[in-house]
Design a protein around this motif. Sequence first.
Motif, PDB file in Angstrom:
ATOM      1  N   VAL A   1       0.853  -1.192   0.000  1.00 48.09           N
ATOM      2  CA  VAL A   1       0.000   0.000   0.000  1.00 48.09           C
ATOM      3  C   VAL A   1       0.889   1.242   0.000  1.00 48.09           C
ATOM      4  N   ASN A   2       0.300   2.370  -0.362  1.00 44.37           N
ATOM      5  CA  ASN A   2       1.045   3.649  -0.444  1.00 44.37           C
ATOM      6  C   ASN A   2       2.255   3.543  -1.384  1.00 44.37           C
ATOM      7  N   HIS A   3       2.004   2.996  -2.568  1.00 45.39           N
ATOM      8  CA  HIS A   3       3.074   2.723  -3.547  1.00 45.39           C
ATOM      9  C   HIS A   3       3.274   3.883  -4.524  1.00 45.39           C
ATOM     10  N   GLU A   4       2.462   4.915  -4.400  1.00 49.57           N
ATOM     11  CA  GLU A   4       2.592   6.134  -5.211  1.00 49.57           C
ATOM     12  C   GLU A   4       2.159   5.990  -6.668  1.00 49.57           C
ATOM     13  N   ILE A   5       1.481   4.902  -7.000  1.00 51.13           N
ATOM     14  CA  ILE A   5       0.824   4.877  -8.320  1.00 51.13           C
ATOM     15  C   ILE A   5      -0.559   5.492  -8.100  1.00 51.13           C
ATOM     16  N   PRO A   6      -0.863   6.608  -8.755  1.00 53.25           N
ATOM     17  CA  PRO A   6      -2.154   7.260  -8.501  1.00 53.25           C
ATOM     18  C   PRO A   6      -3.338   6.323  -8.754  1.00 53.25           C
ATOM     19  N   ASP A   7      -4.366   6.458  -7.920  1.00 55.20           N
ATOM     20  CA  ASP A   7      -5.553   5.595  -8.040  1.00 55.20           C
ATOM     21  C   ASP A   7      -6.167   5.675  -9.434  1.00 55.20           C
TER      22      ASP A   7
END
Length: 336
Positions: A74-80
């Motif tokens: 989680v919080n991998h910085e690929i925008p949703d």
Amino acid sequence: MGEIKRIQDVASEASACDTIPAEFVRPEDERPGLTTYKGDLPQVPVIDFSIKDEEKLVAQIYDVSCKWGFFQIVNHEIPDDVVSRLKEVGTTFFELPQEEKELYAKPPGAKSLEGYGTKLQKEVNGIKGWVDHLFHILSPPSAVNYKFWPKNPASYREANEEYTKYMHKVEERLLRYLSRGIGLEENELRTAVGGDDLIYLLKINYYPPCPRPDLALGVPAHTDMSVVTILVPNDVQGLQVFHEGNWIDAQYIPNALVIHIGDQLEILSNGKYKAVLHRTTVNKEKTRLSWPVFMEPPPDMEVGPHPELVTNENPAKYKTKKYGDYVYCKFNKIPQ
């Protein structure tokens, strides 16, 4: 139409009579209805990629890669919205009329996996998986063949290229941490699997509703041939991992990335990291889709236990061979 019946067609026929053809019924010891663990079990590990303490992150990833071979980030910085668009265009492709999908069918006798298809490898005892798929390479640019990228929807290419751009950052970070975890320099692992020539092979899995999800599997138990696999699913439950003798449901976490340790990483780490045995179940009412990206060495690249991890006390546990030869053996069920 190709000589192979697509599972989407099988599913629509099966739903009318509430049964499934005999070639989809798994043996008892593989049936999800009988073999899925029902009690309290540990949840599949979740790693927070935003932790500032890199040493802590390296230690966590090392630990779960040795014990599970599987985790979610989680919080991998690929925008949703980038992930949403990837899913949207892939889903739209599978909802197209059959004739249009067949334009991308995998050519008969092709060595590459790329294209739209159903059967993947030698079926054990002739039992089939409840899944159709589309494969194509996302990266590096020199390996991309756009003839396998759907033209419809029109935004398909843009959505996939945008996702790939962000995926590069995640893959590089992940391999850096995995490299440090086994005591290598941070760029060693990535270099050993091809560096910037690492191939990103996307597969979209399409699992239509199945009248007897207790008897069938989307994909039977296997480990991935890749170095690592980075996957996003839709919100229909279906992924299971084998952990300490039990088949466990991997909980769905919105916008998480699902990480599988693959065979090549197990080999490179000389057995420290474990390739995860996993399978997919199907759903009675809903269609499940998933988007794994297999990070693979180029076919001519030789992969074996990393020399720094082989000693007299800890000899090589695996053969060194070209990745293309490894794939050939695995698909044809030839001992490695």
